[in-house]
Motif scaffolding. Structure first.
Motif, short mmCIF file in Angstrom:
data_model
loop_
_atom_site.label_atom_id
_atom_site.label_comp_id
_atom_site.label_asym_id
_atom_site.label_seq_id
_atom_site.Cartn_x
_atom_site.Cartn_y
_atom_site.Cartn_z
N GLU A 309 0.84 -1.19 0.00
CA GLU A 309 0.00 0.00 0.00
C GLU A 309 0.88 1.24 0.00
O GLU A 309 2.03 1.22 0.45
CB GLU A 309 -0.92 -0.02 1.21
N ARG A 442 -0.42 -5.38 0.36
CA ARG A 442 -1.83 -5.39 -0.01
C ARG A 442 -2.43 -6.77 0.30
O ARG A 442 -1.85 -7.80 -0.06
CB ARG A 442 -1.98 -5.09 -1.50
N ASN A 568 -7.15 1.49 -7.30
CA ASN A 568 -5.80 1.17 -6.80
C ASN A 568 -5.65 -0.28 -6.37
O ASN A 568 -4.79 -0.60 -5.55
CB ASN A 568 -5.43 2.08 -5.61
N LYS A 569 -6.45 -1.17 -6.92
CA LYS A 569 -6.40 -2.57 -6.52
C LYS A 569 -5.65 -3.40 -7.56
O LYS A 569 -6.11 -3.54 -8.70
CB LYS A 569 -7.81 -3.14 -6.33
#
Length: 796
Positions: A309, A442, A568-569
């Motif tokens: 992240e 993440r 943002n994945k």
């Protein structure tokens, strides 16, 4: 450069802004250079296929047989469906583009705020920081170590230092420093406006799928001319029947030669893909990117912002000397006008600076891996990568390496003997402390990497961070392989490609090395996707086959990427890959149906035409073409049209491969030949000659149509494999629909059918079954010859 002057240039007043807007001096470039609604309508209505069908429709109307003009509905369907789908995709793209576009920081008398690019007016003062995209042309009015990358416009890879008075061009972006510029050219006058317009058009160019279909259509056009001329001559001049019946037979021969729905289905599949991905907050700047990502076999992923992240937090401080390092860190963080994630974490941990005055500032650069501030009597300080600022064998560098091996980010704070703006800076660095930062991995990163592993897609982690730290993060996600410091990479492309293929993770990679690594992989025939969010990723994103940017990344990365993950994945990527595979795999299936129809239609027209020419030579009965236009229209309903639409939108995870044209033609050609030969045989057996009554001619045409439908349904059955319950149901319902049509008296009358001659109908069914057996045998033989492990049912 020394630190720039304090902000002195005031922005425009609200009245001045309103006056410029009224004069049309605003940045009125559309968010996306998509086609307008009127252009979409024209592009879908005025097509070559619609023109051919339109002319044939008017010819049929001249005979007074309205039912035989039913194929004219294809013009409405082709145009209507295409328009609706493209408008849906346009709305989706426009909406997402507004979310994902660069938002400049504009200084005005009423305050400084982020605006959309279209709100910028002439003479606006726009502030700049690292990663900011320059949205309009202008002149620098303030700068602090400002460096701009213009490679996307000029091809010059090295950043260019900008002083007050220097020009900056839209389309370039800031790599270091900060400043402000005055807008001198806005709207379509800006340098990059036309480039951006061309780059973001709603288009299907540069697509193997699209170019392959165009290649096939050109080949079909060459076939249509001789086959069409032969049909026109034999039906009008050799059959000795009425002109109306001859014209209908001629049109019945020509209509099925046109693969009217193939381009439409391709457009629909792409457009639906855009809408589906839009629902997952994925902006597709270029439609072929959906197809391209499905062909990717190597994904180069940046660590920060992709696997981890963006946010960071201070995990600890390892003091080396007794200096007041907290004051140093607080001051350096406070004097960074555009802090990155690391400096933001330090600022949160040490929010109270001692009030020192900076005499020189060196902004962070990806190429140097450090930044610094000089405070006069309080010393010169740098912060950056320990393995860059120190000798690798020093105790502090080894300590940093040990900490980094746990997957943590480590920065060195040190004092230097030179001011940070000295050309020889940083000079000799005396370590003071190690700043330990923690990044969160993440939660969806591991599942995403596991997905790529199951799909035989290699993942290379390329980062500017310490190689050991990068390797530790990759290892925690289950990504196995050798780790390498990019400073040891070979220079030649061949050796570089070999090294990249043998290693998995790379640390301390410079921006130019990222680009070189992409080129090296491409030189080995790989299709490369690059993901990233920072300025240091821009060059590699631009040159990769598919560039994927994070929505929270710098405006520059979003501008050059074909795909932007607005949420943002990283976990969205498998869905993008899956959508591409669905498009390619399904269009290949659908193409088999359409091209099989074209092949058997051309063959049937040629066989009937040759028989017509032979009748003149040998004075035998000429052959009237077996079908009227309504026959070929209903034949396409359930063997091609409706099944093709359903199959084009169905799930499909088969990996995409090159050679689209070869595979499609190798399947469609033999199937089409079998269907055409079987249909012609059935017609010959049922044909009663020149003296046949109208009823006998209708029965012969019906027999030929029955054989055609049986074999064409079997082509659909083969194309639908491997089976799932719904695919079996689709084939069964398609066959059942024709049974119903042939069983209802009013449908028989409407569609000019007569299956009442039991002997003729049974013969037609028998020939159709033989033809279906031939298609089945060909399918298995082709699989054996091509080394394709074919199966009837989908594996669970």
């Amino acid at each position: 450069m020394t630190a720039g002057p304090a902000l002195t240039v005031a922005g425009l007043t609200d009245d001045e802004v309103a006056h410029r807007v009224a004069e049309g001096k605003s940045n009125d470039v559309p968010t996306r250079a998509a086609r307008t609604t009127s252009e979409i309508v024209r592009a879908n209505v005025f097509t070559r296929i619609n023109a051919i069908l339109g002319v044939l429709f008017l010819i049929v109307l001249s005979t007074g047989s309205l039912i035989n003009g039913a194929f004219g509905l294809l013009i409405i369907a082709n145009s209507g469906i295409g328009i609706i789908q493209e408008l849906r995709a346009k709305r989706t793209l426009d909406r997402l583009a507004i979310v994902g576009q660069a938002k400049p920081l504009v200084r005005r008398r009423s305050g400084t705020q982020t605006l959309t690019p279209s709100d910028v007016v002439l003479d606006d003062i726009i502030e700049l920081g690292p990663g900011d995209q320059i949205v309009v042309d202008g002149v620098v009015v303030e700068e602090t170590n400002l460096e701009v990358d213009e490679s996307l416009l000029t091809g010059e890879a090295d950043p260019i230092a900008k002083d007050a008075g220097d020009a900056v061009m839209s389309g370039s972006f800031v790599v270091a420093g900060s400043g402000a510029y005055r807008a001198t050219k806005v709207g379509r006058e800006a340098y990059a406006a036309k480039l951006a317009e061309e780059a973001s058009k709603f288009t299907l160019v540069k697509s193997e799928l699209r170019s392959g279909i165009n290649q096939i259509l050109r080949f079909i056009t060459y076939l249509l001319v001789p086959a069409g001329l032969l049909t026109i001559y034999t039906q009008l001049f050799t059959t000795e029947t009425g002109w109306k019946r001859a014209v209908l037979a001629m049109v019945g021969a020509l209509v099925p030669m046109v693969p009217e729905g193939l381009v439409l289905m391709t457009s629909i599949a792409f457009a639906v893909g855009v809408v589906r991905l839009g629902r997952r907050q994925c902006l597709v700047n270029e439609l072929p990117a959906i197809e391209g990502l499905a062909r990717v076999d190597v994904v180069c992923a940046d660590k920060t912002g992709t696997l981890t992240e963006n946010g960071m937090r201070l995990s600890g401080l390892e003091a080396v000397t007794a200096d007041h390092v907290e004051d140093v860190l607080a001051s350096m963080a406070a004097d960074d006008t555009r802090p990155n994630a690391s400096i933001q974490a330090i600022a949160e941990a040490y929010p109270d600076p001692p009030g020192w005055t900076a005499t020189a500032i060196a902004p962070f650069k990806s190429a140097t891996k450090w930044s610094g501030v000089s405070y006069g009597e309080h010393g010169n300080w740098v912060i950056g990568a320990p393995d860059v600022l120190l000798d690798r064998g020093s105790p502090v560098a080894e300590q940093a390496e040990e900490i980094g091996a746990r997957g943590l980010r480590v920065l060195l704070v040190g004092s230097t003997d030179l001011p940070v703006d000295d050309p020889a800076a940083p000079g000799t660095v005396t370590p003071v402390a190690l700043v330990v930062l923690e990044q969160r991995v993440r939660p969806d990163a591991r599942d995403t990497l596991d997905y790529f592993a199951t799909q035989q897609v290699s993942v290379k982690v390329i980062s500017g961070d310490n190689a050991v730290s990068v390797g530790a993060v990759a290892g925690s996600l289950g990504l196995r392989g050798e780790c390498m410091d990019a400073r040891q990479l070979p220079q030649s492309t061949g050796e570089l490609a070999e090294t990249i293929e043998s290693h998995t993770t790379f640390g301390r990679v410079r921006p130019d090395q990222k680009r070189a690594m992409v080129h090296a992989l491409q030189s080995r025939g790989h299709t490369v996707a690059m993901t990233g969010d920072g300025v240091n990723d821009v060059l590699a994103l631009k040159d990769a086959d598919i560039g994927v940017a994070m929505g929270s990344g710098s405006p520059a990365t979003r501008a050059v990427a074909q795909i932007v993950l607005l949420d943002n994945k990283f976990a969205t990527l498998p869905y993008v890959v899956g959508e591409g595979r669905r498009v390619i795999g399904n269009i290949e299936r659908v193409s088999n149906l359409f091209l099989t129809k074209t092949v058997y239609s051309v063959l049937l027209a040629v066989l009937v035409g040759v028989a017509g020419l032979a009748s003149e030579v040998f004075d035998t009965d000429p052959l009237l073409f077996p079908f009227q236009p309504i026959h070929v229209t209903i034949a396409a309903w359930f063997t091609i049209g409706i099944p093709a639409f359903i199959l084009s939108l169905a799930p499909n995870n088969e990996r995409a491969h090159t050679g689209f044209v070869r595979r499609v033609m190798s399947a469609a050609l033999p199937s089409g030949l079998v269907v055409g030969a079987a249909t012609f045989t059935s017609y010959l057996l049922a044909y009663q000659g020149r003296a046949a009554s109208e009823t006998e001619q209708t029965q012969a045409s019906t027999a030929a149509l029955i054989t055609l439908l049986v074999t064409a349904i079997w082509v659909l059955a083969v194309v639908a494999r491997p089976y799932e319950w719904w695919r079996v149901a689709l084939v069964a319902l398609s066959a059942l629909a024709y049974v119903v049509i042939f069983s209802i008296p009013w449908a028989q009358e409407l569609f000019i059918l007569d299956p009442t001659n039991v002997r003729t109908t049974a013969m037609a069914l028998g020939v159709g079954v033989v033809g279906a057996a031939g298609i089945e045998a060909l399918w298995w033989i082709q699989g054996r010859l091509l080394g394709d492990n074919r199966r009837l049912w989908r594996e669970r």
